[in-house]
Design a protein around this motif. Structure first.
Motif, PDB file in Angstrom:
ATOM      1  N   LYS A 157       0.840  -1.192   0.000  1.00  0.00           N
ATOM      2  CA  LYS A 157       0.000   0.000   0.000  1.00  0.00           C
ATOM      3  C   LYS A 157       0.876   1.243   0.000  1.00  0.00           C
ATOM      4  CE  LYS A 157      -3.817   2.212   2.507  1.00  0.00           C
ATOM      5  NZ  LYS A 157      -4.734   2.092   3.667  1.00  0.00           N
ATOM      6  N   HIS A 158       2.010   1.175   0.739  1.00  0.00           N
ATOM      7  CA  HIS A 158       2.945   2.295   0.715  1.00  0.00           C
ATOM      8  C   HIS A 158       4.369   1.796   0.951  1.00  0.00           C
ATOM      9  CE1 HIS A 158       3.087   6.718   0.488  1.00  0.00           C
ATOM     10  NE2 HIS A 158       4.279   6.535   1.014  1.00  0.00           N
ATOM     11  N   ARG A 184       2.996   7.258  -6.840  1.00  0.00           N
ATOM     12  CA  ARG A 184       2.021   7.803  -5.891  1.00  0.00           C
ATOM     13  C   ARG A 184       2.129   7.190  -4.495  1.00  0.00           C
ATOM     14  NH1 ARG A 184      -2.036   4.430  -4.926  1.00  0.00           N
ATOM     15  NH2 ARG A 184      -2.347   2.623  -6.292  1.00  0.00           N
ATOM     16  N   ASN A 185       2.590   5.952  -4.371  1.00  0.00           N
ATOM     17  CA  ASN A 185       2.647   5.322  -3.054  1.00  0.00           C
ATOM     18  C   ASN A 185       4.076   4.985  -2.631  1.00  0.00           C
ATOM     19  OD1 ASN A 185       2.768   3.315  -5.043  1.00  0.00           O
ATOM     20  ND2 ASN A 185       1.940   1.744  -3.684  1.00  0.00           N
TER      21      ASN A 185
END
Length: 261
Positions: free
Chosen positions: A53-54, A86-87
């Motif tokens: 997710k990140h 973006r992540n």
């Protein structure tokens, strides 16, 4: 509240990384040294971004190996490369605060005193012969960056003491913060390579932690894993190691780290 990360470091990738099915947490922290090749470093971060997710990335010295004579450009290049992801967050001169936990990043570079038997000139000759630097000025510049990172880390920890929103500090360094983690290694002992393991001044930054907020220190560079408690702080590393030291079929697993308020 509990937060979990996968700790990854020292992938030292030459070709590509197969990461399918490996994640054990939603987020990961990469504690430096993905690859000497900037294209492979970028591809690996993109791959990890597809698995997590990140992704929080802290650079290590080997991520800049071929740009040692132009480090300002190297930092900017990684910033420009990671911005569209973006992540993916490149933690360079910035702190991430997540649910009361501050992730404080620092490369750390070298103090070149883990093995004091080697004078700077001797260290320079060895580093030049092994492709780390070209001139003695490069060596002095690396030590200067190391000293600068120590000042940054100390001041950041100091600042975090007065922030009520920060309950816990997680330090992530690209190098070893204390010679005690590597001095037992017979393969490094009496070699100049010992001096490329870390920065002995980093550990002194804990003097700024008067409220004892530092709970975990993750680090990279040393090729053997570490997980131990010293002075109520967990020091942990999870390196894949050097390509010459593991079989090509070697499966690398991230290490799940839990931090809880």
């Amino acid at each position: 509240m509990e937060v979990t990360f996968d700790l990854i470091s020292d992938l030292n990738i030459i070709h590509s990384l197969d990461w399918e099915g490996q994640p054990e947490s939603l987020m990961c922290i990469v504690a430096g040294n993905i690859s000497e090749d900037r294209v492979i470093l970028t591809q690996t971060l993109e791959h990890l971004a597809g698995q997590y997710k990140h992704v929080f990335f802290v650079d290590g010295p080997k991520d800049h190996k071929w740009e040692m004579d132009n480090l300002p450009w190297s930092f900017i290049d990684i910033v420009n490369t990671t911005e569209p992801m973006r992540n993916v967050t490149y933690l360079h001169n910035q702190v991430c605060i997540l649910d009361g936990k501050a992730i404080v990043p620092v490369n750390g570079w070298y103090s070149l005193d883990f093995n004091p038997e080697f004078e700077i000139e001797q260290q320079f000759q060895w580093m030049k012969e092994n492709g780390y630097v070209n001139t003695i000025d490069d060596v002095m510049r690396l030590m200067s960056y190391g000293a600068s990172d120590v000042r940054y880390l100390y001041k950041t920890i100091q600042k975090m003491q007065e922030m009520d929103s920060v309950k816990e500090i997680i330090i992530v360094s690209g190098v070893v913060p204390d010679v005690g983690f590597v001095e037992h290694d017979t393969a490094l002992k009496d070699t100049p390579m010992m001096n490329l393991m870390g920065n002995s001044q980093l550990i002194n930054c804990l003097e700024a932690d008067v409220k004892k907020k530092v709970s975990t220190w993750m680090f990279g560079t040393y090729q053997n894993p570490t997980d131990q408690i010293k002075n109520n702080i967990r020091f942990v590393s999870n390196p894949k190691g050097l390509p010459s030291e593991y079989d090509v079929s070697h499966t690398y697993h991230p290490k799940r780290i839990q931090v809880q308020l």
